[in-house]
Design an enzyme around this catalytic site. Structure first.
Site, PDB file in Angstrom:
ATOM      1  N   SER A 102      39.065  38.355  43.128  1.00  0.00           N
ATOM      2  CA  SER A 102      38.634  36.975  42.932  1.00  0.00           C
ATOM      3  C   SER A 102      39.685  35.979  43.414  1.00  0.00           C
ATOM      4  O   SER A 102      39.995  35.903  44.588  1.00  0.00           O
ATOM      5  CB  SER A 102      38.282  36.764  41.454  1.00  0.00           C
ATOM      6  OG  SER A 102      37.628  35.546  41.241  1.00  0.00           O
ATOM      7  N   ASP A 247      32.584  33.356  44.053  1.00  0.00           N
ATOM      8  CA  ASP A 247      31.726  33.245  42.873  1.00  0.00           C
ATOM      9  C   ASP A 247      32.109  32.055  42.005  1.00  0.00           C
ATOM     10  O   ASP A 247      31.524  31.847  40.943  1.00  0.00           O
ATOM     11  CB  ASP A 247      31.714  34.544  42.055  1.00  0.00           C
ATOM     12  CG  ASP A 247      33.072  34.883  41.440  1.00  0.00           C
ATOM     13  OD1 ASP A 247      34.074  34.201  41.740  1.00  0.00           O
ATOM     14  OD2 ASP A 247      33.124  35.856  40.651  1.00  0.00           O
TER      15      ASP A 247
END
Length: 450
Positions: A102, A247
């Site tokens: 991430s 995301d």
């Protein structure tokens, strides 16, 4: 039971150190493949990744593990996490895998797992995987003639671009908007600028030259300064900052001001409530969301449900209670009308729809409430459990008592890094800063003593 491998968002750690080794990645493939090898059909997994150097290593290891377990592997290459979730369903796969850490630096990596419905796995399933990882899985391997096949899948970028474009209301185009986007040198470096351009925007892109080492490096949602400068330089109407796996999103308005996930949730909630499409009469956020957001929603007759930190817990609460908007202050936006996990690009498109429909600037649209002063500091730990220390517990109790009527206190271990996060918020900034500094010192002292 204490987890050995999984944190709040899959398995994560420094590449080539436990648990992020190729050996463990292969074992995860075997374990997950074993659990999802149900029924007589030909089983398949889709495997995506971001742009980290270690992605090649872990991708190949996971392909080896899944094929050894008798699962066909569809390899997607660099692609956003929400695209993996979407493709898991549309390609009728049994499992989806995203190899990404991430927003972390390049030297970290991680494994996120999705079930056939595109949702992240439950705690119970993760514990089942952990139990298998600590056993001899030789007996679980497929017979020689049943070993899985692996192939790279073409056209996945186009499929995700079309999916994202369809989330913009049909009466809206982005023509006339200059959009600066920072792709964090990550998974969305191709698809996000392409989707915005195809929707009519004048697109200026930075953070779109990944080299394996520069993902999230002084760019993206955790380092928005480069995008703030670019917005000023090109006089953009909006800046969109994604993270390494796309995301999450943060917005920069036309004046260069940073706008966090709490404001974005307020924008979307208010807009969807006005359209009659907001379910649950409110939204789901985490304990980290600002008290100002809660007060704003209450003033609109809407509610805020809070969960533990982690978008998987937000999604879980949304599914159980029929909400369709949820997210985190960090920029994870989960819009269940469009997807099963956080999607930075889709969330940004909802904000852009509000801008275009209203004819107002981003600064006007995204300044929905005045945040309550909130201070967050981290204490890095290596060993021990300082939160169990008697002195620390008493200091926390005293702070909670002091803030009881005017704010909130949150102390929690990070689920992805060796940190203890200390957050306080309240109407008196000086009081909040003092309380956080005092707690950081007390926890730091206990950590040192341990």
């Amino acid at each position: 039971m204490k987890r050995r491998y999984f944190g709040t968002d899959g398995i994560r750690g420094q590449s080539n150190l436990f648990p992020m080794t190729p050996d463990l990645a292969m074992r995860v493939g075997i374990a997950v493949g074993t659990i999802f090898r149900r029924g007589a059909h030909r089983h398949r997994v889709v495997i995506g990744k971001d742009t980290r150097l270690s992605g090649y290593m872990l991708e190949n290891a996971m392909v080896a593990g899944f094929t050894a377990a008798g699962i066909d592997a569809f390899v997607l290459g660099p692609i956003p996490t929400p695209a993996v979730a979407m493709l898991t369903r549309s390609l009728r796969a049994d499992i989806g895998v995203m190899i990404s850490a991430s927003h972390n630096p390049f030297y970290d990596n991680g494994i996120k797992l999705f079930g056939p419905d595109g949702y992240k796995l439950s705690d119970d399933l993760e514990m089942e995987i952990e139990d298998l990882l600590d056993t001899d899985m030789t007996a679980q391997l497929a017979k020689s003639a049943e070993i899985g096949r692996a192939k790279r899948i073409d056209g996945v970028h186009d499929r995700y671009i079309e999916h994202a474009k369809r989330t913009l209301p049909r009466d809206v185009t982005l023509q006339g908007l200059r959009v600066a986007i920072d792709c964090a040198n990550g998974a969305a470096y191709r698809v996000a600028p392409a989707a915005l351009w195809e929707l009519g925007a004048d697109v200026v892109t930075i953070g779109n030259e990944p080299d394996g080492l520069n993902i999230n490096l002084d760019c993206g949602s955790t380092h928005p300064e480069a995008l703030q400068r670019k917005v000023h330089e090109v006089r953009a109407d909006i800046g969109i900052a994604l993270d390494g796996d796309a995301d999450r999103v943060q917005i920069i308005d036309e004046n260069g001001k940073f706008i966090d996930g709490d404001q974005l949730m307020a924008v979307i909630a208010e807009s969807w409530a006005a359209d009659g499409t907001l379910r649950g009469n409110g939204i789901v956020a985490t304990v980290m969301s600002n008290l100002g957001l809660e007060r704003f929603l209450t003033g609109k007759g809407l509610n805020l449900q809070r969960t533990k930190v982690g978008d998987r817990y937000v999604v879980e609460h949304m599914r159980q209670n029929d909400y369709n908007v949820g997210g985190e202050q960090s920029g994870h936006m989960v819009l269940s009308d469009f997807g099963t996990t956080g999607d930075g690009l889709v969330a940004a498109l909802q904000v852009l729809a509000c801008v275009k429909r209203s004819g107002k600037s981003v600064s006007e649209i995204c300044n929905r409430f005045e945040p309550v002063p909130q201070v967050l500091k981290n204490v890095r730990i290596k060993t021990g459990q300082p939160l169990e220390d008697t002195v620390v517990r008493q200091a926390i109790a005293d702070a909670e008592s002091e803030l009881a009527k005017t704010g909130r206190l949150l102390i929690r271990p990070s689920g992805t890094e060796p940190l203890i996060r200390v957050m306080a918020e309240g109407d008196d900034r000086a009081q909040v800063e003092r309380i956080v500094d005092e707690l950081v010192n007390v926890i730091g002292s206990a950590r040192t003593a341990a």
